[in-house]
Design an enzyme around this catalytic site. Structure first.
Site, PDB file in Angstrom:
ATOM      1  N   ALA A  43       0.840  -1.206   0.000  1.00  7.84           N
ATOM      2  CA  ALA A  43       0.000   0.000   0.000  1.00  7.84           C
ATOM      3  C   ALA A  43       0.874   1.256   0.000  1.00  7.84           C
ATOM      4  CB  ALA A  43      -0.911  -0.004   1.221  1.00  7.84           C
ATOM      5  N   GLY A 221      22.326   7.336  -0.474  1.00  3.63           N
ATOM      6  CA  GLY A 221      21.791   7.192  -1.826  1.00  3.63           C
ATOM      7  C   GLY A 221      21.602   5.739  -2.211  1.00  3.63           C
ATOM      8  N   ASP A 248       9.919   2.143   0.716  1.00  4.66           N
ATOM      9  CA  ASP A 248       8.759   1.899  -0.154  1.00  4.66           C
ATOM     10  C   ASP A 248       8.564   3.077  -1.112  1.00  4.66           C
ATOM     11  OD1 ASP A 248       8.397  -0.369   1.454  1.00  4.66           O
ATOM     12  OD2 ASP A 248       7.080   0.721   2.814  1.00  4.66           O
ATOM     13  N   GLY A 283       5.085   8.600  10.372  1.00  3.98           N
ATOM     14  CA  GLY A 283       4.308   7.626   9.611  1.00  3.98           C
ATOM     15  C   GLY A 283       4.900   7.441   8.235  1.00  3.98           C
TER      16      GLY A 283
HETATM   17  O1  RIB Z   1       8.215  -0.455   4.961  1.00  3.63           O
HETATM   18  C1  RIB Z   1       7.413   0.058   5.981  1.00  3.63           C
HETATM   19  C2  RIB Z   1       6.220  -0.806   6.187  1.00  3.63           C
HETATM   20  O2  RIB Z   1       6.644  -2.069   6.637  1.00  3.63           O
HETATM   21  C3  RIB Z   1       5.250  -0.320   7.237  1.00  3.63           C
HETATM   22  O3  RIB Z   1       4.265   0.552   6.729  1.00  3.63           O
HETATM   23  C4  RIB Z   1       4.711  -1.606   7.823  1.00  3.63           C
HETATM   24  O4  RIB Z   1       3.351  -1.816   7.564  1.00  3.63           O
HETATM   25  C5  RIB Z   1       5.565  -2.720   7.240  1.00  3.63           C
HETATM   26  O5  RIB Z   1       4.898  -3.382   6.244  1.00  3.63           O
END
Ligand code: RIB
Length: 294
Positions: A43, A221, A248, A283
């Site tokens: 997500a 980096g 992510d 967050g």
């Molecule tokens: O990479 C960070 C994520 O790892 C968090 O949002 C947590 O849900 C885990 O999946």
């Protein structure tokens, strides 16, 4: 292409507590008030790519518990196509996260509905996968589902990007589809069985068979590696508040720019700037930048 990026992956509720230090086994420490954020590596990637202006879809499962609405609304607000977000009886994925004084995090994931994303779900999402420029994977869903979806993506002519997080063994056939395989230094050492300097690890990973490799190095980096060599990509400096989900955001930006035709080095350069921006707030998803902020 219908979607520039399709994410096949996890959706979690992140339960976050700030701590001065983490407890030893058998010890109790007091932390901050609890904050609950939408998260999950899948997500997070979908939201980050959508916030950057991408056309993004997701194949994932959320539970029918109290977290489901929070998770669905976060994806929807970002503009992610939810046509293949499957509501599943039982708990959603949950991540228990502690954030230390330097913004560093430790995470335990309870998979919940993510563990029920099956290869049959991949079959039903054939059109979604076939209409993707890049299909992005992480390892918070069952390995058989990742393998089935990566093969479907390859057959449909989409580019496969795999972030080996959390680290787990992957079959050579899956590695061979990755373009790139994205790892941090811990994940690289896990795959190689030993830690070395980042450039040596990048070359070692390439020798395992992926078409290309990106090794992320946090504030330093990243390295982008393919048949033409290994290139260092710098990151702008940032004062970290919470590093959760920065990797992510990096991978999401990389996928989006690859879908738009950037070279691996160009895409990694943009991704490093997005990753740096993503550590500046609390967050994961709440700190993801828009293109103007990058
Ligand atoms: O990479 C960070 C994520 O790892 C968090 O949002 C947590 O849900 C885990 O999946």
């Amino acid at each position: 292409m219908q979607h520039e990026v399709v994410v096949v992956g996890s959706v979690n509720a992140d339960l976050v507590v700030g701590v001065q230090r983490r407890p030893e086994p058998g010890e109790t420490v007091l932390g901050s008030d609890l904050s609950t954020f939408p998260g999950g590596k899948g997500a997070n990637q979908a939201v980050a790519a959508a916030r950057l202006g991408g056309r993004v879809g997701i194949l994932a499962r959320i539970g029918d518990d109290g977290h489901g609405d929070l998770l669905k609304n976060a994806l929807s607000r970002a503009g992610v196509d939810l046509g293949h977000l499957i509501l599943t009886p039982g708990p959603s994925g949950v991540a228990l996260i502690t954030v230390g004084p330097d913004g560093d995090n430790s995470i335990i994931v309870s998979p919940g509905a993510n563990g029920r994303l099956e290869p049959t779900d991949v079959e039903r999402a054939g059109t979604l996968i076939a209409g993707a420029g890049v299909v992005s994977f992480q390892l918070e869903i069952p390995p058989a589902t990742v393998a089935a979806a990566a093969l479907a993506a390859e057959r449909a002519g989409a580019r496969v990007v795999l972030n080996l997080s959390p680290p787990a063994p992957v079959p050579g056939e899956l590695l061979a589809l990755c373009d790139p395989l994205v790892v941090n230094e811990h994940e690289a050492a896990f795959l190689l069985g030993d830690r070395d300097d980042p450039e040596t690890m990048a070359r070692g990973l390439l020798a395992l068979g992926p078409r290309s490799v990106v090794v992320t190095l946090g504030a330093e980096g990243a390295l982008a590696a393919d048949g033409s060599g290994v290139t260092a990509v710098p990151s702008p400096k940032a004062d970290p508040v919470d590093t959760t989900g920065a990797g992510d955001a990096f991978t999401a930006a990389l996928c989006l720019r690859l879908a738009r035709g950037d070279t691996l080095v160009e895409a990694a350069g943009y991704a490093a700037r997005v990753g740096a921006a993503a550590v500046r707030g609390q967050g994961a998803q709440s700190s993801y930048p828009t293109p103007d902020e990058v």
